[in-house]
Design a protein around this motif. Structure first.
Motif, short mmCIF file in Angstrom:
data_model
loop_
_atom_site.label_atom_id
_atom_site.label_comp_id
_atom_site.label_asym_id
_atom_site.label_seq_id
_atom_site.Cartn_x
_atom_site.Cartn_y
_atom_site.Cartn_z
N UNK A 225 33.17 30.56 40.98
CA UNK A 225 33.56 29.17 41.08
C UNK A 225 33.18 28.70 42.48
N UNK A 226 32.32 27.71 42.54
CA UNK A 226 31.74 27.29 43.81
C UNK A 226 31.60 25.77 43.80
N UNK A 227 32.29 25.11 44.72
CA UNK A 227 32.20 23.65 44.83
C UNK A 227 32.03 23.30 46.29
N UNK A 228 31.13 22.37 46.56
CA UNK A 228 30.92 21.96 47.95
C UNK A 228 30.57 20.48 48.00
N UNK A 229 30.73 19.93 49.19
CA UNK A 229 30.38 18.54 49.40
C UNK A 229 30.06 18.34 50.88
N UNK A 230 28.85 17.83 51.18
CA UNK A 230 28.49 17.65 52.59
C UNK A 230 29.36 16.64 53.33
N UNK A 231 29.99 15.72 52.60
CA UNK A 231 30.85 14.73 53.25
C UNK A 231 32.22 15.32 53.61
N UNK A 232 32.53 16.49 53.05
CA UNK A 232 33.79 17.15 53.35
C UNK A 232 34.88 16.96 52.30
N UNK A 233 34.56 16.25 51.22
CA UNK A 233 35.56 15.99 50.17
C UNK A 233 35.13 16.66 48.86
N UNK A 234 35.77 17.78 48.54
CA UNK A 234 35.44 18.54 47.32
C UNK A 234 35.76 17.67 46.09
N UNK A 235 34.88 17.65 45.08
CA UNK A 235 35.17 16.89 43.85
C UNK A 235 36.46 17.40 43.19
N UNK A 236 37.12 16.51 42.46
CA UNK A 236 38.38 16.83 41.80
C UNK A 236 38.21 17.91 40.73
N UNK A 237 37.19 17.79 39.89
CA UNK A 237 36.99 18.70 38.77
C UNK A 237 35.68 19.47 38.97
N UNK A 238 35.74 20.81 38.78
CA UNK A 238 34.59 21.66 39.09
C UNK A 238 34.41 22.73 38.02
N UNK A 239 33.16 22.88 37.58
CA UNK A 239 32.83 23.88 36.57
C UNK A 239 32.42 25.19 37.24
N UNK A 240 32.85 26.29 36.66
CA UNK A 240 32.49 27.61 37.18
C UNK A 240 31.28 28.14 36.41
N UNK B 253 28.66 28.46 30.05
CA UNK B 253 29.13 27.41 29.15
C UNK B 253 30.36 26.77 29.77
N UNK B 254 30.74 25.61 29.32
CA UNK B 254 31.86 24.88 29.92
C UNK B 254 33.20 25.45 29.46
N UNK B 255 33.46 26.70 29.78
CA UNK B 255 34.73 27.26 29.35
C UNK B 255 35.65 27.61 30.52
N UNK B 256 35.23 27.29 31.74
CA UNK B 256 36.07 27.58 32.89
C UNK B 256 35.87 26.49 33.93
N UNK B 257 36.97 25.80 34.24
CA UNK B 257 36.95 24.71 35.22
C UNK B 257 38.13 24.91 36.17
N UNK B 258 38.00 24.34 37.36
CA UNK B 258 39.17 24.25 38.23
C UNK B 258 39.27 22.84 38.78
N UNK B 259 40.46 22.30 38.73
CA UNK B 259 40.76 20.98 39.25
C UNK B 259 41.63 21.15 40.47
N UNK B 260 41.39 20.32 41.49
CA UNK B 260 42.28 20.31 42.65
C UNK B 260 43.59 19.64 42.25
#
Length: 167
Positions: free
Chosen positions: A73-88, A92-99
């Motif tokens: 599970x890897x989420x990044x954002x150059x502006x410093x604000x990680x997206x709310x919903x992230x796919x691992x 296939x879309x069977x694993x997500x993490x939400x802040x």
């Protein structure tokens, strides 16, 4: 009118209501593990959350779940604000993490789906990484990390389109 509304809502409720099963069901995961958790943030590189996720089952032979062999599970954002919903990365879309709060607090909602004996299952599990060890270097880069976190899946249910799933 009330009866019509209830009849329209019943299929929706079946998708979201927890299935009353014994926790010993071979279709219910026995545990989840988050390992190698790392959160970094700096003005020059932005923010990143990175961790490995594994699901475990008592009888893996009846389970189809790419997360049981491990997912990143890897989420990044150059502006410093990680997206709310992230796919691992399970393929296939069977694993997500939400802040579930500010990204530096390491509080997530883990949404996980899998197949057991040909049927779809889903869990939605809140989890806070604990303990969290954070340091800030001379350039202002903050790094937070944690060892393995194992926890029990929550809100586990079989997905079906009837008010109660047939046995």
């Amino acid at each position: 009118m009330l009866t019509s509304t209830l009849l329209l809502l019943l299929p929706t409720l079946a998708l979201t209501s927890p299935l009353h099963t014994r926790q010993s069901s071979p279709c219910v995961p026995t545990s989840y593990t988050i390992s190698n958790y790392q959160y970094t943030t700096s003005a020059s590189t932005g923010a990143r959350i990175l961790f490995n996720f594994n699901s475990a089952f008592s009888n893996p032979s009846i389970i189809t779940d790419p997360a049981s062999t491990g997912a990143t599970c890897d989420a990044s954002d150059p502006s410093g604000s990680i997206p709310f919903s992230n796919e691992c990365s399970t393929g296939r879309r069977n694993l997500m993490f939400d802040l579930r709060g500010p990204q530096e607090r390491a509080e997530f909602q883990i949404i996980h789906s899998w197949r057991c004996n040909g049927q779809e299952w889903l869990s939605s599990t809140p989890h806070k990484i604990n303990p969290l060890d954070c340091t800030t270097d001379a350039e202002g880069k903050t790094t937070c990390s944690s060892g393995p976190n194992s926890f029990a899946p929550q809100n586990v249910r079989r997905i079906c389109n009837t008010p109660t799933c047939p046995e």
